[in-house]
Design a protein around this motif. Structure first.
Motif, PDB file in Angstrom:
ATOM      1  N   THR A  69      -3.964   0.131  -8.041  1.00  0.00           N
ATOM      2  CA  THR A  69      -5.382   0.342  -7.758  1.00  0.00           C
ATOM      3  C   THR A  69      -5.579   1.400  -6.679  1.00  0.00           C
ATOM      4  O   THR A  69      -5.165   1.206  -5.534  1.00  0.00           O
ATOM      5  N   THR A  70      -6.212   2.512  -7.045  1.00  0.00           N
ATOM      6  CA  THR A  70      -6.562   3.519  -6.052  1.00  0.00           C
ATOM      7  C   THR A  70      -7.825   3.031  -5.341  1.00  0.00           C
ATOM      8  O   THR A  70      -8.879   2.895  -5.963  1.00  0.00           O
ATOM      9  N   THR A  71      -7.680   2.742  -4.056  1.00  0.00           N
ATOM     10  CA  THR A  71      -8.807   2.204  -3.289  1.00  0.00           C
ATOM     11  C   THR A  71      -9.616   3.286  -2.594  1.00  0.00           C
ATOM     12  O   THR A  71     -10.706   3.016  -2.098  1.00  0.00           O
ATOM     13  N   SER A 103     -13.169  12.206  -2.833  1.00  0.00           N
ATOM     14  CA  SER A 103     -11.897  12.906  -2.730  1.00  0.00           C
ATOM     15  C   SER A 103     -12.183  14.394  -2.688  1.00  0.00           C
ATOM     16  O   SER A 103     -13.123  14.874  -3.338  1.00  0.00           O
ATOM     17  N   ALA A 121      -4.197   9.981  -2.006  1.00  0.00           N
ATOM     18  CA  ALA A 121      -4.783   8.743  -2.509  1.00  0.00           C
ATOM     19  C   ALA A 121      -4.124   7.555  -1.830  1.00  0.00           C
ATOM     20  O   ALA A 121      -2.942   7.600  -1.480  1.00  0.00           O
ATOM     21  N   VAL A 128      -3.108   3.786  -2.694  1.00  0.00           N
ATOM     22  CA  VAL A 128      -2.917   2.933  -3.860  1.00  0.00           C
ATOM     23  C   VAL A 128      -2.424   1.570  -3.386  1.00  0.00           C
ATOM     24  O   VAL A 128      -1.405   1.480  -2.701  1.00  0.00           O
ATOM     25  N   HIS A 188      -9.398   7.703  -0.884  1.00  0.00           N
ATOM     26  CA  HIS A 188      -8.650   8.910  -0.543  1.00  0.00           C
ATOM     27  C   HIS A 188      -8.724   9.152   0.956  1.00  0.00           C
ATOM     28  O   HIS A 188      -9.682   8.759   1.612  1.00  0.00           O
ATOM     29  N   HIS A 248       0.524   5.548   0.446  1.00  0.00           N
ATOM     30  CA  HIS A 248      -0.233   6.766   0.701  1.00  0.00           C
ATOM     31  C   HIS A 248       0.425   7.844  -0.168  1.00  0.00           C
ATOM     32  O   HIS A 248       1.578   8.198   0.067  1.00  0.00           O
ATOM     33  N   ARG A 253       0.846  -1.191   0.000  1.00  0.00           N
ATOM     34  CA  ARG A 253       0.000   0.000   0.000  1.00  0.00           C
ATOM     35  C   ARG A 253       0.882   1.241   0.000  1.00  0.00           C
ATOM     36  O   ARG A 253       1.910   1.277   0.654  1.00  0.00           O
TER      37      ARG A 253
END
Length: 118
Positions: A86-88, A115, A79, A81, A90, A62, A60
């Motif tokens: 994959t942006t999960t 977001s 975000a 990621v 915000h 940030h 992961r």
């Protein structure tokens, strides 16, 4: 990017260097993490470490999109990621710091569907 303690904390967490991350926290840090399914509140470095290690193995990052620092308060919006692609969701985080620059209080909100930045 900046001299932000909060950005440095996220970088250490993302690297799996929890010792470095904990060194940026006051020993008596208080925290509240507002997640889609729950709110996790606690205190102390070990309380935050227990949360982080309880997540299991994750890849992961940030990714800070905005950082603001005023006196003893910092804000980061970014975000999250997973697996590098994959942006999960915000997050918006804020901390207050002690006179010696350690994170004393930490609050973060994570949303999968919102977001601040369009």
């Amino acid at each position: 990017m900046t001299d932000s303690t909060l950005v440095a904390y996220y970088a250490a967490v993302d690297a799996g260097d929890f010792d470095q991350a904990m060194s940026l926290l006051d020993p008596h840090v208080e925290f509240a993490m507002h997640l889609p399914a729950t709110t996790n509140r606690g205190h102390g470095r070990e309380g935050l470490r227990a949360y982080l290690t309880g997540r299991g193995d994750v890849v992961r990052a940030h990714v800070p999109l905005r950082v603001s620092m005023v006196d003893d308060v910092e804000f980061v919006h970014g975000a999250v990621v997973d697996d590098g692609v994959t942006t999960t969701g915000h997050f918006t985080a804020a901390v207050s710091k002690t006179a010696d620059g350690l994170i004393a209080r930490y609050q973060v909100v994570f949303a999968t569907d919102f977001s601040l930045l369009p």
